[in-house]
Design an enzyme around this catalytic site. Structure first.
Site, short mmCIF file in Angstrom:
data_model
loop_
_atom_site.label_atom_id
_atom_site.label_comp_id
_atom_site.label_asym_id
_atom_site.label_seq_id
_atom_site.Cartn_x
_atom_site.Cartn_y
_atom_site.Cartn_z
N ASP A 48 0.85 -1.19 0.00
CA ASP A 48 0.00 0.00 0.00
C ASP A 48 0.88 1.24 0.00
OD1 ASP A 48 -2.97 1.07 0.98
OD2 ASP A 48 -1.31 2.28 1.72
N TYR A 53 3.37 9.78 -0.52
CA TYR A 53 4.46 9.15 0.22
C TYR A 53 5.81 9.33 -0.50
CZ TYR A 53 0.67 6.36 2.45
OH TYR A 53 -0.45 5.93 3.09
N LYS A 78 -2.82 5.99 -4.22
CA LYS A 78 -3.91 6.91 -3.86
C LYS A 78 -3.76 8.26 -4.55
CE LYS A 78 -3.61 4.73 0.68
NZ LYS A 78 -2.16 4.58 0.92
N HIS A 111 -7.52 9.64 -1.54
CA HIS A 111 -6.82 9.59 -0.25
C HIS A 111 -7.64 10.21 0.90
CE1 HIS A 111 -2.41 9.20 1.22
NE2 HIS A 111 -3.24 8.96 2.20
#
Ligand code: A2P
Length: 277
Positions: A48, A53, A78, A111
């Protein structure tokens, strides 16, 4: 290595998702690649990530370096808040796929709802189109509340396959889990260990001693027995392995009842009502 295979759970679109996967929030590319290689070696088949990120390239590299076929791995990414909207969301997935070095993701999530911008229905329409194009096999949301799920359904006739929410023993979200379940939306827990903060709870330590397991395994097993999907994050090989070693023991009714008492309705992460405003 896990004693037993990670269960596969059917979603409302007919696709199957591993109940347990690896989270990589806060890892850089290099750390994410190493964690992914280790996890795939240990039997994980889900990773994930998210564009925010900034480690999608590392995730893609880790999968390729693992020697495991792309088709055997379930990849989630996301759409970030700044990329909400019909065109922006489509562009964002194309950019994510380029960083991942992949031609599709298994699951694409919005998200955060960011209700103040009110773009999530348009973003959802983009995800529906991306699914039709085969660029995202399944589509879902993260941090959505029941009224937001209802609105997606009312306006598009399509429900998310997954709603990924903050969920751990201090924030048990019973109502939202029920709302997800009523609509056939799978609940996936982010920060299933409460960012590690719940591990030191004395009740968890007691149950760990009772079952000769680690505190993290007790918490993750609690999620599994609630039918929740989990994506614990760890950069440490031993902990990555331990977090998937959950399928050779069970919490009993008394354990589950005691764990239910830990709910404080307390978020560790942001509030979906205001985050991204
Ligand atoms: P580390 O990466 O050093 O293992 P969450 O997934 O709830 O956000 O929790 C992640 C945090 O919990 C990270 O700080 C991670 O640290 C820690 N963690 C993950 N697995 C374990 C474990 N089995 N035992 C102890 N701490 C863990």
């Amino acid at each position: 290595m896990t004693d037993m295979a990670i269960p596969m759970i059917e979603m409302n679109d007919g696709h199957r998702i591993p109940q347990l996967g690896l989270g990589v929030w806060q890892d850089n590319d290099e750390q994410a690649a190493a964690a992914v290689r280790c996890a795939l070696q240990a039997g994980y088949r889900l990773v994930d990530t998210a564009s925010i990120y900034e480690n999608e390239a590392g995730v893609g590299a880790g999968v390729r370096e693992s020697g495991i076929e792309r088709a055997e791995v379930f990849i989630t990414t996301k759409i970030w808040n700044a990329d909400q909207g019909y065109q922006a969301a489509q562009d964002a997935l194309h950019a994510s796929l380029e960083r991942l070095g992949m031609d599709y993701v298994d699951l694409l999530l919005i998200h955060w709802p960011v209700p103040s911008r009110d773009l999530y229905v348009d973003t959802w329409r983009a995800l529906i189109k991306l699914r039709e194009q085969g660029l995202a096999r399944s589509i879902g949301v993260s941090n959505f509340r029941a009224d937001e799920l209802h609105r997606l359904f009312k306006e598009t006739g399509q429900l998310p396959a997954v709603n990924q929410i903050e969920l751990h023993p201090w924030l048990q979200q019973a109502e939202l889990r029920t709302a997800n379940g009523v609509h056939g939306v799978r609940t996936q827990a982010w920060s299933p260990l409460g960012q590690g903060k719940v591990l030191a709870d004395p009740l968890i330590a007691g149950l760990a001693a009772k079952h000769a397991k680690e505190p993290a395994q007790i918490i993750l097993r609690w999620h599994i027995q609630h039918g929740v999907l989990v994506i614990p994050k760890s950069s440490n090989p031993e902990r990555i392995r331990a977090n998937a070693d959950l399928f050779d023991f069970a919490l009993d009714e008394d354990d589950m009842a005691a764990l239910a008492e830990l709910d404080r309705g307390e978020r560790i992460g942001p509030d979906p009502d205001t985050f991204g405003a």
